[in-house]
Design an enzyme around this catalytic site. Structure first.
Site, PDB file in Angstrom:
ATOM      1  CE  LYS A  51     102.994 -50.978 -39.043  1.00 48.26           C
ATOM      2  NZ  LYS A  51     104.425 -50.658 -39.200  1.00 48.26           N
ATOM      3  CB  SER A 102     106.222 -53.764 -37.648  1.00 45.40           C
ATOM      4  OG  SER A 102     106.270 -52.393 -38.021  1.00 45.40           O
ATOM      5  CB  SER A 153     108.364 -51.217 -40.153  1.00 42.43           C
ATOM      6  OG  SER A 153     108.768 -51.991 -39.068  1.00 42.43           O
TER       7      SER A 153
HETATM    8  N1  GLN Z   1     112.413 -54.229 -36.892  1.00 39.73           N
HETATM    9  C1  GLN Z   1     112.623 -52.918 -36.345  1.00 39.73           C
HETATM   10  C2  GLN Z   1     112.179 -52.870 -34.911  1.00 39.73           C
HETATM   11  O1  GLN Z   1     111.675 -53.817 -34.440  1.00 39.73           O
HETATM   12  C3  GLN Z   1     111.941 -51.892 -37.165  1.00 39.73           C
HETATM   13  C4  GLN Z   1     110.513 -51.728 -36.862  1.00 39.73           C
HETATM   14  C5  GLN Z   1     109.885 -50.579 -37.557  1.00 39.73           C
HETATM   15  O2  GLN Z   1     110.440 -50.006 -38.499  1.00 39.73           O
HETATM   16  N2  GLN Z   1     108.731 -50.189 -37.058  1.00 39.73           N
HETATM   17  O3  GLN Z   1     112.342 -51.897 -34.232  1.00 39.73           O
END
Ligand code: GLN
Length: 490
Positions: free
Chosen positions: A80, A155, A179
């Site tokens: 990532k 994400s 995410s």
């Molecule tokens: N969707 C969540 C956020 O926007 C989780 C994102 C993540 O785990 N990096 O914070």
């Protein structure tokens, strides 16, 4: 069946019996990229084919010379793009880091290289890992390989899509509120967020430091256990790293213990798509049929988990992102007249809409007069949730419930509705707020789209998590509720 569609442990067997080579595996993955990447756009950067083949050749030579090869045996691994690799662009999906080349490798990258993994490229993400669809990437959205007009989740949408499309063998994602697990659910792959502190976060660009954790995505449970084994362990460079021995996950993964499985009632109520509910209930019933005990448990703070998470995550983000000021990293706004406008213009032009929203929300909840009303309340909720979970783990081995309220949604469907996007995390944030290990296992289809079941285990009990997950995966495969394509062929 292509080599790229096989799991790491299957490829390892083929390599050991000299039925294939690392070069052939790499070529197979590269041809999948050639065939599918233009539609899926999982990657922000793919390394040059010649270099990748050369690295695969080096590992083949090592093996042929009888030199021990690491457990990743030359498998192409996708990383990532919020994880630092020395001298390689690391953008975090943001304009503000568009030209950022870190001067060091993240510990996780060092460990993958030491295990003879080959890093194939950097995957797309929501900017600074803030989002649930990968649409917040400053560069381009990623498409779900199962249905291109839907999102891959986020994400870590690029990592999940790359695994699902056989554009890598294994991938690494990060998980602050879901995410790894939510995109794994949307793309039909396995994803695990290990216990907070199990995997060093040195070199992960921080979003919310008390919640962030990295973990693997792979085609099946065994592959994610293999990668978890490699990346876990104490690291003095991360002050939150836990200094305890890492058990051998693979040697105990097939152990069959009678499990007590907790099922939280609150997670099957309003807002859960009926067809997701049916798949998850049927998976749990199958575990019962196998002789495991199912008990009903309660998560009384369910309605407060999302607000508490978004307050804490935004508060920490507002502080972590203060460093992007045009002086030290990446983008610097041109033609500014003084230092003040250097800061404001760099941040105004460099950050996207969602990141700005989080910074403002986070600054607000930390500001004097509001701290007690918001931040300290959220911190209290976090403690209450942790206490509840630790009571549940006195009588349960694992908890099971849906990973997401719905299957993958359409691109653009939720992009202008932040609250709808935030509700995606309803079932996943608990594991981050409590630091517990949790994973997604694909458990069926709704039309053309996969849906997932979510497992949580007690702190540092990844071994039980993998054992439960493997049994569940086998049961789902045997009953045809979720087929593992690679298991149907020799
Ligand atoms: N969707 C969540 C956020 O926007 C989780 C994102 C993540 O785990 N990096 O914070």
């Amino acid at each position: 069946m292509t080599l790229a569609s096989k799991t790491a442990w299957q490829l390892k067997q083929l390599l050991d019996s000299k039925q294939t080579t690392c070069v052939e595996i790499m070529q197979s993955v590269l041809s999948e990229i050639e065939r599918r990447e233009k539609d899926i756009q999982a990657y922000l950067l793919i390394r040059k084919s010649e270099d990748l083949i050369l690295e695969a050749e080096t590992i083949d030579k090592k093996r042929n010379a009888g030199i021990a090869v690491g457990p990743l045996s030359g498998f192409p691994v996708a990383i990532k793009d919020n994880i630092c690799i020395k001298n390689v662009l690391t953008t975090c999906g943001s304009r503000i880091l568009e030209n950022h080349r870190p001067i060091y490798d993240a510990t996780i990258v060092e460990k993958i290289l030491q295990a003879d993994g080959i890093i194939i490229g950097k995957t797309n993400l929501d900017e600074f890992a803030m989002g649930s669809s990968t649409e917040n990437s400053a560069f381009h959205p990623t498409h779900n390989p199962h249905q291109l007009e839907t999102v891959p989740g986020g994400s870590s949408g690029g990592s999940a899509a790359a695994v699902a499309a056989n554009e890598c063998i294994l991938a690494i994602g990060s998980d602050t509120g879901g995410s790894i697990r939510q995109p794994a659910a949307f793309c039909g792959v396995v994803g695990i967020k290990p216990t907070y502190g199990r995997v060093s976060r040195y070199g992960l660009i921080a979003y919310a430091s008390s919640l962030d954790q990295m973990g693997p995505l792979g085609k099946d449970v065994r592959d994610t256990a293999l990668m978890t084994q490699i990346i876990s362990g104490y690291d003095p460079k991360d002050s939150t790293s836990i200094d305890t021995e890492v058990p051998n996950y693979l040697s105990t993964i097939s152990d069959h213990h009678q499990l007590t499985i907790g099922v939280p009632e609150e997670y099957f109520g309003d807002g859960l798509d009926d067809s997701v509910k049916a798949q998850v209930k049927s998976a749990i019933q199958k575990m019962k049929d196998r002789g495991h005990t199912i008990v009903s448990v309660n998560f009384p703070y369910t309605e407060y988990a999302i607000p508490a998470y978004y307050i804490i995550a935004s508060a920490e983000a507002s502080s972590n992102l203060a460093r992007y000021d045009g002086c030290r990293f990446g983008f610097r706004a041109p033609d500014v007249k003084d230092v003040h406008s250097l800061f404001t213009q760099t941040r105004h032009q460099g950050f996207g809409r969602e990141v700005k929203r989080r910074i403002m929300l986070g600054t607000y909840v930390l500001s004097s007069g509001y701290y007690d009303a918001f931040y300290s309340k959220a911190a209290k909720i976090r403690n209450l949730i942790a206490q509840d979970l630790s009571t549940i783990f006195e009588r349960c081995d694992v908890i099971m419930h849906p990973s997401t309220p719905t299957p993958a949604f359409q691109l653009k469907e939720n992009i202008n509705d932040p609250l709808a996007m935030y509700m995606q995390d309803i079932f996943t944030v608990t594991a981050n707020l409590t630091g517990l290990p949790a994973m997604n296992i694909p458990c069926g289809w709704v039309g053309n789209l996969p849906v997932g079941i979510h497992l949580i285990a007690n702190k540092l009990n990844e071994s039980t998590l993998f054992q439960a997950a493997l049994q569940l995966e086998q049961t789902l495969h045997e009953t045809g509720q979720w087929t593992l394509p690679h298991m149907n062929e020799s």
